[in-house]
Every structure is written in structure tokens, then in C-alpha cells.
Design a protein around this motif. Structure first.
Motif, PDB file in Angstrom:
ATOM      1  N   ALA A  49       0.830  -1.038   0.379  1.00 27.92           N
ATOM      2  CA  ALA A  49      -0.208   0.074   0.069  1.00 27.92           C
ATOM      3  C   ALA A  49       0.549   1.381  -0.085  1.00 27.92           C
ATOM      4  N   LEU A  50       2.128   1.518   0.102  1.00 27.47           N
ATOM      5  CA  LEU A  50       2.981   2.296   0.212  1.00 27.47           C
ATOM      6  C   LEU A  50       3.605   2.454  -0.811  1.00 27.47           C
ATOM      7  N   SER A  51       4.024   3.745  -1.134  1.00 27.61           N
ATOM      8  CA  SER A  51       4.424   4.210  -2.672  1.00 27.61           C
ATOM      9  C   SER A  51       5.163   3.796  -3.353  1.00 27.61           C
ATOM     10  N   SER A  52       5.694   3.544  -4.043  1.00 23.52           N
ATOM     11  CA  SER A  52       6.908   3.261  -4.789  1.00 23.52           C
ATOM     12  C   SER A  52       8.118   3.204  -4.449  1.00 23.52           C
ATOM     13  N   GLU A  53       7.986   5.301  -3.742  1.00 20.76           N
ATOM     14  CA  GLU A  53       9.225   5.714  -3.623  1.00 20.76           C
ATOM     15  C   GLU A  53       9.671   5.243  -2.120  1.00 20.76           C
ATOM     16  N   GLU A  54       8.287   5.563  -1.150  1.00 25.20           N
ATOM     17  CA  GLU A  54       8.567   4.193  -0.112  1.00 25.20           C
ATOM     18  C   GLU A  54       8.964   3.494   0.435  1.00 25.20           C
TER      19      GLU A  54
END
Length: 155
Positions: A49-54
Motif C-alpha cells: 500500500a506504500l508509494s513506490s518511493e517508500e
């Protein structure tokens, strides 16, 4: 026969280590980074569920320990195989363990020198220390296997 088998296993495993070390830094990083993502998926709640950056940031944090653990484990296998090989030549006990450790540490040093000639890789004293710790751990396991085998035969 055991001598030939264990010596072959040692030579093959040294070849595997050499092959891993011959991988350019870009390829090696890709492999450990992808493992970092898998570990993130398993250990980090809601990782997907995290952003790809995270996700990338978490994988980056995991990358270094993954690479160093892989170093230690590949050398632990080598340490165990070396002790078993020397044992097959009847170099046992403290002497066999010392030979296994010295051979493994010497190989770790030559492996780091080898990496000087691989694109993006370098020679790191810390890697020799990590590899040496792996060799020692594997040598202890190898001695325990050797002792257990001898005890089984005496029954």
C-alpha cells in the motif's frame, strides 16, 4: 573417495563465490535490491500500500544487510566444506579447523582482490572480516558435523 568428493565440493563452491564476485556492481545490487523488496513485503505491514518511493526506500535500507549476510553465509558454507575436506584427509581437530579457517580467510582476501577488476566493485577490508566470520561459523558447524558422524559410526 571422500577426499575426491569433498575436494570437488570445495572447488565448486569456490567457483560459485568467484562467479558471484565477478558480477558487476549493477547486477549484484539489482539482485540484493529485489530481495530487499521481498523482505519488505513479508516484514513491513501494508508494504504494497506504500508509494513506490517508500517501497524503494525500505528496500534500500534492507539492501546492505542482505548483501553482507549473503557474504557471510556463502563463506560459512565454504568454511564447513573446508573442515570436512580436511577431515577426509585426516587433518582433524584443532589442526583441521585451523587449516579450514586459514584457507577460507585466504580465499576471502583473494576474492576481494579479484573484485578490484570487476566493474563497480571494490576491495573492502570489512568484507574480508565479514567473510572470515562466516568461515569461522561454518568451520564450527563443519566440526560438529564431523564429530556427529564419528559418534554415529562408533555406535
Amino acid at each position: 573417495m571422500k577426499k575426491a568428493i569433498f575436494t570437488t565440493f570445495v572447488a565448486l563452491w569456490m567457483g560459485v563465490i568467484f562467479w558471484f564476485s565477478a558480477q558487476p556492481a549493477v547486477e549484484s545490487s539489482k539482485m540484493s535490491h529485489s530481495i530487499g523488496k521481498v523482505i519488505g513485503e513479508v516484514l513491513v505491514p501494508d508494504f504494497k500500500a506504500l508509494s513506490s518511493e517508500e517501497q524503494e526506500a525500505i528496500a534500500e535500507k534492507i539492501d546492505y544487510p542482505v548483501r553482507k549476510t549473503a557474504h557471510a553465509m556463502e563463506y560459512a558454507v565454504l568454511g564447513g566444506l573446508l573442515v570436512l575436506m580436511y577431515g577426509s584427509y585426516e587433518i582433524i581437530g584443532k589442526k583441521g579447523m585451523a587449516y579450514g579457517i586459514l584457507t577460507g580467510v585466504a580465499y576471502a582476501m583473494t576474492d576481494e582482490i579479484h573484485q578490484l577488476f570487476v566493474a563497480g566493485r571494490s576491495c573492502q577490508v570489512t568484507d574480508v572480516l565479514i567473510d572470515s566470520a562466516g568461515v569461522i561459523f561454518g568451520s564450527i558447524i563443519g566440526v560438529l558435523i564431523f564429530i556427529c558422524t564419528i559418534k554415529q559410526r562408533s555406535r
